[in-house]
Design a protein around this motif. Structure first.
Motif, short mmCIF file in Angstrom:
data_model
loop_
_atom_site.label_atom_id
_atom_site.label_comp_id
_atom_site.label_asym_id
_atom_site.label_seq_id
_atom_site.Cartn_x
_atom_site.Cartn_y
_atom_site.Cartn_z
N ARG A 63 0.81 -1.28 0.02
CA ARG A 63 0.12 -0.15 0.01
C ARG A 63 0.87 1.24 -0.11
NH1 ARG A 63 -5.05 0.45 4.09
NH2 ARG A 63 -5.61 -1.08 2.56
N ARG A 64 0.50 2.10 -0.83
CA ARG A 64 1.47 3.42 -1.02
C ARG A 64 0.51 4.31 -0.82
NH1 ARG A 64 5.30 3.94 -6.06
NH2 ARG A 64 5.68 5.88 -4.72
N TYR A 65 0.72 5.43 0.19
CA TYR A 65 -0.40 6.45 0.63
C TYR A 65 0.37 7.85 -0.21
CZ TYR A 65 -2.05 3.71 4.37
OH TYR A 65 -2.67 2.50 4.77
N GLN A 66 -0.80 8.24 -0.65
CA GLN A 66 -0.66 9.73 -1.51
C GLN A 66 -1.40 10.86 -0.71
OE1 GLN A 66 1.52 9.64 -4.00
NE2 GLN A 66 1.83 7.40 -4.12
N PRO A 67 -1.24 11.95 -1.25
CA PRO A 67 -1.99 12.98 -0.58
C PRO A 67 -3.65 12.85 -0.88
CG PRO A 67 -0.28 13.94 -1.65
CD PRO A 67 -0.46 12.38 -1.97
N TRP A 68 -3.90 12.09 -2.11
CA TRP A 68 -5.38 11.88 -2.34
C TRP A 68 -5.95 10.72 -1.75
CZ3 TRP A 68 -4.68 7.56 -4.88
CH2 TRP A 68 -3.89 6.95 -5.17
N GLY A 69 -5.00 9.84 -1.25
CA GLY A 69 -5.66 8.32 -0.53
C GLY A 69 -4.62 7.11 -0.80
N VAL A 101 -7.57 0.90 -5.43
CA VAL A 101 -7.26 2.52 -5.08
C VAL A 101 -8.42 3.06 -4.42
CG1 VAL A 101 -6.82 4.73 -6.36
CG2 VAL A 101 -6.19 2.46 -7.28
N MET A 102 -8.02 3.97 -3.49
CA MET A 102 -8.97 4.87 -2.55
C MET A 102 -8.81 6.09 -2.75
SD MET A 102 -9.49 6.56 0.41
CE MET A 102 -8.27 6.52 1.43
N ILE A 103 -9.81 6.93 -2.98
CA ILE A 103 -9.71 8.26 -3.29
C ILE A 103 -10.26 9.09 -2.35
CG2 ILE A 103 -9.95 10.22 -4.82
CD1 ILE A 103 -7.89 8.57 -6.07
N LYS A 104 -9.82 9.92 -1.31
CA LYS A 104 -10.50 10.58 -0.30
C LYS A 104 -11.37 11.42 -0.73
CE LYS A 104 -6.49 11.73 1.80
NZ LYS A 104 -5.54 12.45 2.47
N PRO A 105 -12.91 11.70 -0.26
CA PRO A 105 -13.59 12.86 -0.39
C PRO A 105 -12.85 14.11 -0.78
CG PRO A 105 -14.46 11.81 1.49
CD PRO A 105 -12.99 11.13 1.10
N GLY A 106 -13.29 14.82 -2.00
CA GLY A 106 -12.77 16.14 -2.57
C GLY A 106 -11.53 16.09 -2.96
N ALA A 130 -10.84 12.00 -10.22
CA ALA A 130 -11.07 12.93 -9.14
C ALA A 130 -12.48 12.30 -8.33
CB ALA A 130 -11.40 14.22 -9.54
N ASN A 131 -12.56 12.68 -7.10
CA ASN A 131 -13.68 12.23 -6.20
C ASN A 131 -14.08 13.70 -5.75
OD1 ASN A 131 -15.54 11.48 -4.39
ND2 ASN A 131 -14.06 10.22 -2.90
N LYS A 132 -15.43 13.91 -6.30
CA LYS A 132 -16.02 15.32 -6.17
C LYS A 132 -17.23 15.06 -5.10
CE LYS A 132 -14.54 17.27 -10.51
NZ LYS A 132 -14.97 17.81 -11.88
N THR A 133 -17.03 14.08 -4.23
CA THR A 133 -18.31 13.68 -3.51
C THR A 133 -17.80 13.85 -2.00
OG1 THR A 133 -18.11 11.30 -3.27
CG2 THR A 133 -19.13 12.29 -5.17
N ASP A 134 -18.56 13.84 -1.04
CA ASP A 134 -18.14 13.51 0.30
C ASP A 134 -18.08 12.38 0.94
OD1 ASP A 134 -20.94 13.10 0.51
OD2 ASP A 134 -21.47 14.60 1.88
N ALA A 135 -18.05 11.19 -0.08
CA ALA A 135 -17.96 9.95 0.32
C ALA A 135 -16.70 9.39 -0.07
CB ALA A 135 -19.23 9.10 0.02
N THR A 136 -16.11 8.25 0.38
CA THR A 136 -14.69 7.71 -0.30
C THR A 136 -15.19 7.04 -1.53
OG1 THR A 136 -14.24 7.25 2.05
CG2 THR A 136 -13.02 6.10 0.60
N LEU A 137 -14.24 7.00 -2.29
CA LEU A 137 -14.19 6.29 -3.82
C LEU A 137 -13.28 5.13 -3.65
CD1 LEU A 137 -14.93 6.21 -6.63
CD2 LEU A 137 -13.29 7.90 -7.17
N HIS A 138 -13.76 4.06 -4.08
CA HIS A 138 -12.85 2.77 -4.09
C HIS A 138 -13.00 2.51 -5.60
CE1 HIS A 138 -12.30 2.17 -0.05
NE2 HIS A 138 -13.50 2.79 0.06
N LEU A 139 -11.84 2.10 -6.46
CA LEU A 139 -11.85 1.29 -7.54
C LEU A 139 -10.63 0.31 -7.80
CD1 LEU A 139 -9.73 2.93 -9.82
CD2 LEU A 139 -10.94 4.76 -8.89
N VAL A 140 -10.81 -0.50 -8.63
CA VAL A 140 -9.82 -1.31 -9.19
C VAL A 140 -9.10 -0.86 -10.33
CG1 VAL A 140 -9.16 -3.70 -9.90
CG2 VAL A 140 -10.83 -3.54 -8.17
N GLU A 141 -7.86 -0.84 -10.34
CA GLU A 141 -7.07 -0.58 -11.44
C GLU A 141 -6.29 -1.54 -12.12
OE1 GLU A 141 -4.65 3.44 -11.69
OE2 GLU A 141 -3.15 1.99 -11.10
#
Length: 114
Positions: A4-10, A26-31, A81-92
């Motif tokens: 797991r590699r942490y980034q500013p976005w998730g 991949v997890m993208i934090k809200p906003g 981008a995740n322009k919502t207030d909920a966490t975004l999860h995807l498979v890349e």
């Protein structure tokens, strides 16, 4: 063992890798958003697992819900981008002749990583 590699976005977590392909969770934090970028040696497929993804690929914008997917060809300018207030999860799924992180060419980045 997953990497797991942490980034500013998730974060991005390598699930499996082999010659010519790699799969990440991949997890993208809200906003938050990844950099506007491109890769010369790999293509990517993104499948949304949970949340709403705002995706830009070569001048075309997409909104992807859970179970939707998008293909990013080699050399395509893209952003997630995740322009919502909920966490975004995807498979890349990455595929190509070289899958190293140094194949990322950042064109714009709100986190100053250009």
């Amino acid at each position: 063992m997953h990497q797991r590699r942490y980034q500013p976005w998730g974060y991005a977590e390598t699930v499996t890798d082999s010659v010519g392909f790699q799969v990440k969770r991949v997890m993208i934090k809200p906003g938050c958003a990844m950099a506007l970028q491109r890769h010369q040696k790999r293509a990517e497929h993104w499948v949304v697992v949970e949340g709403l993804a705002s995706v830009h690929v070569d001048g075309i914008d997409h909104l992807l819900n859970a179970n939707d997917s998008v293909y990013i060809p080699k050399g395509a300018v893209h952003c997630l981008a995740n322009k919502t207030d909920a966490t975004l999860h995807l498979v890349e799924v990455q595929s190509g002749s070289y899958l190293g992180e140094d194949d990322i060419e950042r064109l714009e980045d709100v986190y100053g990583r250009i």
